[in-house]
Design an enzyme around this catalytic site. Structure first.
Site, PDB file in Angstrom:
ATOM      1  N   ASP A   1     -11.457   1.433  -4.429  1.00 50.01           N
ATOM      2  CA  ASP A   1     -10.918   0.109  -4.064  1.00 50.01           C
ATOM      3  C   ASP A   1     -10.735  -0.115  -2.563  1.00 50.01           C
ATOM      4  OD1 ASP A   1     -10.864   0.092  -6.794  1.00 50.01           O
ATOM      5  OD2 ASP A   1      -8.737  -0.338  -7.002  1.00 50.01           O
TER       6      ASP A   1
ATOM      7  N   GLU B   1     -11.484  -3.073  -7.760  1.00 49.61           N
ATOM      8  CA  GLU B   1     -10.622  -3.731  -8.744  1.00 49.61           C
ATOM      9  C   GLU B   1     -10.871  -5.229  -8.663  1.00 49.61           C
ATOM     10  OE1 GLU B   1      -6.402  -3.053  -8.313  1.00 49.61           O
ATOM     11  OE2 GLU B   1      -5.912  -4.539  -9.855  1.00 49.61           O
TER      12      GLU B   1
ATOM     13  N   LYS C   1     -13.872  -2.564 -12.022  1.00 50.79           N
ATOM     14  CA  LYS C   1     -12.832  -2.260 -13.022  1.00 50.79           C
ATOM     15  C   LYS C   1     -11.793  -3.369 -13.064  1.00 50.79           C
ATOM     16  CE  LYS C   1     -10.338   0.731  -9.725  1.00 50.79           C
ATOM     17  NZ  LYS C   1      -9.007   0.139  -9.639  1.00 50.79           N
TER      18      LYS C   1
ATOM     19  N   THR D   1      -4.536   1.903  -3.494  1.00 51.24           N
ATOM     20  CA  THR D   1      -3.428   2.561  -2.817  1.00 51.24           C
ATOM     21  C   THR D   1      -3.123   3.868  -3.545  1.00 51.24           C
ATOM     22  OG1 THR D   1      -1.760   1.404  -4.170  1.00 51.24           O
ATOM     23  CG2 THR D   1      -2.374   0.384  -2.074  1.00 51.24           C
TER      24      THR D   1
ATOM     25  N   CYS E   1      -3.795   2.682  -7.705  1.00 45.07           N
ATOM     26  CA  CYS E   1      -5.112   2.941  -8.303  1.00 45.07           C
ATOM     27  C   CYS E   1      -5.590   4.385  -8.143  1.00 45.07           C
ATOM     28  CB  CYS E   1      -6.132   1.950  -7.752  1.00 45.07           C
ATOM     29  SG  CYS E   1      -5.781   0.272  -8.338  1.00 45.07           S
TER      30      CYS E   1
HETATM   31  N1  TIU Z   1      -6.252  -0.619  -5.887  1.00 45.44           N
HETATM   32  C1  TIU Z   1      -4.951  -0.685  -6.080  1.00 45.44           C
HETATM   33  O1  TIU Z   1      -4.201   0.233  -5.790  1.00 45.44           O
HETATM   34  N2  TIU Z   1      -4.465  -1.886  -6.610  1.00 45.44           N
HETATM   35  C2  TIU Z   1      -3.223  -2.404  -6.318  1.00 45.44           C
HETATM   36  O2  TIU Z   1      -2.869  -3.470  -6.777  1.00 45.44           O
HETATM   37  N3  TIU Z   1      -2.446  -1.666  -5.471  1.00 45.44           N
HETATM   38  C3  TIU Z   1      -1.241  -2.052  -4.928  1.00 45.44           C
HETATM   39  O3  TIU Z   1      -0.583  -1.191  -4.323  1.00 45.44           O
HETATM   40  N4  TIU Z   1      -0.826  -3.313  -5.027  1.00 45.44           N
END
Ligand code: TIU
Length: 219
Positions: free
Chosen positions: A24, A72, A128, A157, A161
């Site tokens: 992501d 994502e 995803k 993060t 994810c």
């Molecule tokens: N990719 C991911 O971690 N999606 C999130 O929404 N992370 C947040 O920390 N918001």
């Protein structure tokens, strides 16, 4: 076999059965104007992971290590976005128009991967709908076809994810090593604790290493 300097102990891995999984690294998370900022976060905290990940990606490409990228996001009609994900405290972010297009919607500029880490031919992109990279995707099938056993994990993060993906991977029998400087969080304390959680209890769901240790291990 190669040996990765890691915690809680070094990890032996075969580069031929190892995949670099970059999670992501999308504009919507790491740049202002996307999903991360809409949720009230300071996106600049995530930028630290981009350059170390770029070095790891370059080294992996040089050595012919299999690379997979994830994103994502959702279909433009949001038919794959559950209401429980769409609405937060009376607000909706996903699908709303922002400066980089509709937030977290496939095909929009903000949904795509940052230029520095952009996939090249032969590197699958896993789109995803959830936080985990295995949920409602063909990632497991793709990894299984190639005989992949070990995952080297970068991305954002860490506590959302990356954690969800590494936990899912652990349950599926993969060994995952998270590179500490190639992951990032909007919360500095989550960065520290998120890494601790992975490697506690003898490596309860993975290993923690860093970009230079991985590059050294494959050099
Ligand atoms: N990719 C991911 O971690 N999606 C999130 O929404 N992370 C947040 O920390 N918001």
């Amino acid at each position: 076999m190669a040996m990765l300097k890691a915690e809680p102990f070094d990890l032996a891995f075969d580069p031929a059965t190892t995949a670099l999984v970059i999670i992501d690294m999308q504009r919507d998370f790491v740049l202002p104007g996307g999903f991360g900022e809409a949720l009230g976060n300071d996106t600049s905290l995530l930028l630290s992971a981009v350059e170390p990940t770029r070095r790891v990606l370059e080294a992996a490409r040089e050595k012919g290590i299999f690379v997979v990228h994830t994103r994502e996001g959702h279909r433009p009609d949001l038919s794959d976005a559950p209401p429980a994900k769409l609405h937060r405290g009376g607000k909706t972010f996903i699908g709303e128009q922002g400066p980089m297009g509709r937030i977290l919607v496939r095909g929009e500029q903000g949904h795509d991967i940052v230029n520095q880490l952009y996939p090249i031919e032969g590197e699958p992109i896993i789109d995803k709908p959830g936080k985990g990279s295995f949920y409602a995707t063909d990632l497991d099938l793709i990894l299984t076809q190639r005989g992949i056993k070990t995952l080297i994990v970068c991305g954002v993060t860490l506590e959302v994810c990356v954690h969800t993906t590494v936990r899912e991977a652990n349950d599926r029998g993969y060994e995952s090593a998270v590179l500490s400087d190639c992951v990032a969080s909007y919360f500095p304390e989550f960065q520290r604790v998120g890494l601790e959680m992975i490697k506690a209890q003898g490596g309860i769901f993975g290993w923690v290493s860093d970009s230079q240790s991985f590059i050294d291990a494959i050099s």
